[in-house]
Design a protein around this motif. Structure first.
Motif, PDB file in Angstrom:
ATOM      1  N   VAL A  29       0.866  -1.171   0.000  1.00 54.96           N
ATOM      2  CA  VAL A  29       0.000   0.000   0.000  1.00 54.96           C
ATOM      3  C   VAL A  29       0.908   1.227   0.000  1.00 54.96           C
ATOM      4  O   VAL A  29       1.849   1.317   0.782  1.00 54.96           O
ATOM      5  N   VAL A  30       0.627   2.161  -0.898  1.00 56.19           N
ATOM      6  CA  VAL A  30       1.467   3.344  -1.056  1.00 56.19           C
ATOM      7  C   VAL A  30       0.608   4.591  -0.881  1.00 56.19           C
ATOM      8  O   VAL A  30      -0.460   4.713  -1.492  1.00 56.19           O
ATOM      9  N   SER A  31       1.074   5.516  -0.050  1.00 57.03           N
ATOM     10  CA  SER A  31       0.321   6.751   0.176  1.00 57.03           C
ATOM     11  C   SER A  31       1.265   7.915   0.395  1.00 57.03           C
ATOM     12  O   SER A  31       2.432   7.735   0.761  1.00 57.03           O
ATOM     13  N   LYS A  32       0.771   9.128   0.163  1.00 57.92           N
ATOM     14  CA  LYS A  32       1.573  10.343   0.351  1.00 57.92           C
ATOM     15  C   LYS A  32       1.718  10.673   1.831  1.00 57.92           C
ATOM     16  O   LYS A  32       2.775  11.124   2.277  1.00 57.92           O
ATOM     17  N   GLU A  33       0.646  10.487   2.576  1.00 59.53           N
ATOM     18  CA  GLU A  33       0.653  10.718   4.017  1.00 59.53           C
ATOM     19  C   GLU A  33       0.488   9.392   4.736  1.00 59.53           C
ATOM     20  O   GLU A  33       0.025   8.406   4.164  1.00 59.53           O
ATOM     21  N   TYR A  34       0.854   9.373   6.001  1.00 57.21           N
ATOM     22  CA  TYR A  34       0.719   8.145   6.779  1.00 57.21           C
ATOM     23  C   TYR A  34      -0.744   7.713   6.848  1.00 57.21           C
ATOM     24  O   TYR A  34      -1.641   8.516   7.127  1.00 57.21           O
ATOM     25  N   VAL A  35      -0.988   6.432   6.596  1.00 57.44           N
ATOM     26  CA  VAL A  35      -2.319   5.845   6.684  1.00 57.44           C
ATOM     27  C   VAL A  35      -2.199   4.519   7.427  1.00 57.44           C
ATOM     28  O   VAL A  35      -1.360   3.676   7.085  1.00 57.44           O
ATOM     29  N   GLY A  36      -3.003   4.342   8.463  1.00 60.42           N
ATOM     30  CA  GLY A  36      -3.021   3.074   9.167  1.00 60.42           C
ATOM     31  C   GLY A  36      -3.779   2.035   8.362  1.00 60.42           C
ATOM     32  O   GLY A  36      -4.703   2.367   7.609  1.00 60.42           O
ATOM     33  N   LEU A  37      -3.400   0.776   8.523  1.00 59.11           N
ATOM     34  CA  LEU A  37      -4.032  -0.292   7.751  1.00 59.11           C
ATOM     35  C   LEU A  37      -5.546  -0.300   7.969  1.00 59.11           C
ATOM     36  O   LEU A  37      -6.322  -0.484   7.018  1.00 59.11           O
ATOM     37  N   HIS A  38      -5.982  -0.054   9.184  1.00 54.63           N
ATOM     38  CA  HIS A  38      -7.410  -0.095   9.496  1.00 54.63           C
ATOM     39  C   HIS A  38      -8.186   1.052   8.836  1.00 54.63           C
ATOM     40  O   HIS A  38      -9.417   1.004   8.740  1.00 54.63           O
TER      41      HIS A  38
END
Length: 290
Positions: A166-175
């Motif tokens: 999973v790739v994102s610009k900002e931190y994202v929790g799995l949930h």
């Protein structure tokens, strides 16, 4: 009939469309039509007719079209045998290569191989890995380079493997993923199935699709601009330290990976060009040197 004629019949039979056949063979539509008419004159039979559903083959035309695979394979074999009589490595190397490898790896690979064997020419067919697999399976190419673990019975060589993440610009929790916009992209069925199975095994609700794009490279650019998250092979984002990654894992905690393979058949190595190419690729660090 020559090699080009058999190729026209084969492609037209598959596409059932003059325009798509012309695009596939990089010739004009009138050229395709004219050549079909000349073949019909040669045999004294109508081979194709145009209808509301595209091009339809007569029984005579269908018979010739089904002979095309055998005739082309025979012609390719004859060419290889003639070129192998001499000591020099020359002739046409027929390659089937997945879209990503074509864009990011193949140009430099052929440059390096060409410096060693300058008299080798290339015919490159590109597409989704499933299409390339079929080309290799039907022996329409000497060598196939595919991404994914296909059921191949012949010799194969692992070129590299990459994690799915999973790739994102900002931190994202799995949930948080089910509530965040996901950027979807077109890809081969094998990778799509892997991602879908991981999702359904991890979450009880479907993803929130925020955007659909044409390919993984486009998805990455959208992620870089903060428009959502993507699920991508790690090779696409290795040089982007500003992105946040979550590696996908199976139920046992093992990382989900995507492997890239070189596929060929033993009889392929009778061609000096194909044999040298296989041996050349096996000696290089495909992931880091290209």
């Amino acid at each position: 009939m020559n090699e080009r004629d058999w190729l026209i019949l084969k492609t037209l039979y598959e596409k059932k469309n003059i325009t798509k056949t012309a695009e596939s063979l990089y010739v004009s539509q009138p050229s395709i039509t004219k050549r079909i008419q000349q073949i019909e004159q040669e045999y004294g039979r109508t081979l194709v007719v145009r209808g509301t559903k595209g091009v339809q083959f007569t029984p005579e035309g269908e018979y010739l079209a089904k002979c095309a695979d055998e005739m082309l394979e025979r012609l390719y074999h004859i060419k290889d045998q003639v070129l192998n009589i001499g000591l020099e490595v020359s002739g046409t190397l027929r390659l089937g290569v997945s879209n990503y490898i074509t864009r990011h790896k193949l140009p430099l690979l052929l440059k390096l191989f060409g410096e060693r064997f300058p008299k080798v020419n290339y015919k490159v067919s590109t597409g989704w890995s499933r299409d390339v697999f079929n080309l290799a399976y039907n022996q329409e190419v000497h060598v196939g380079i595919v991404r994914g673990d296909y059921n191949w019975s012949g010799p194969k060589h692992l070129l590299f493997e990459e994690k799915l993440c999973v790739v994102s610009k900002e931190y994202v929790g799995l949930h948080e993923l089910p509530f965040m916009p996901r950027i979807e992209y077109e890809t081969d069925n094998l990778l799509k199935t892997t991602i879908d199975n991981w999702w359904t095994g991890t979450f009880s609700q479907p993803p929130l699709l925020g955007m659909e794009v044409d390919k993984a490279d486009t998805c990455k650019e959208m992620v870089l601009n903060g428009l959502g998250y993507g699920i991508l092979p790690s090779v696409l984002i290795e040089n982007h330290d500003d992105l946040y990654l979550i590696n996908l894992e199976d139920e046992s905690g093992n990382p989900l990976v995507r492997r890239t393979w070189l596929l060929y058949r033993e009889e392929t190595l009778q061609s000096k060009a194909a044999n040298e190419f296989v041996q050349f690729v096996r000696t290089i660090d495909f992931k880091n040197s290209l």
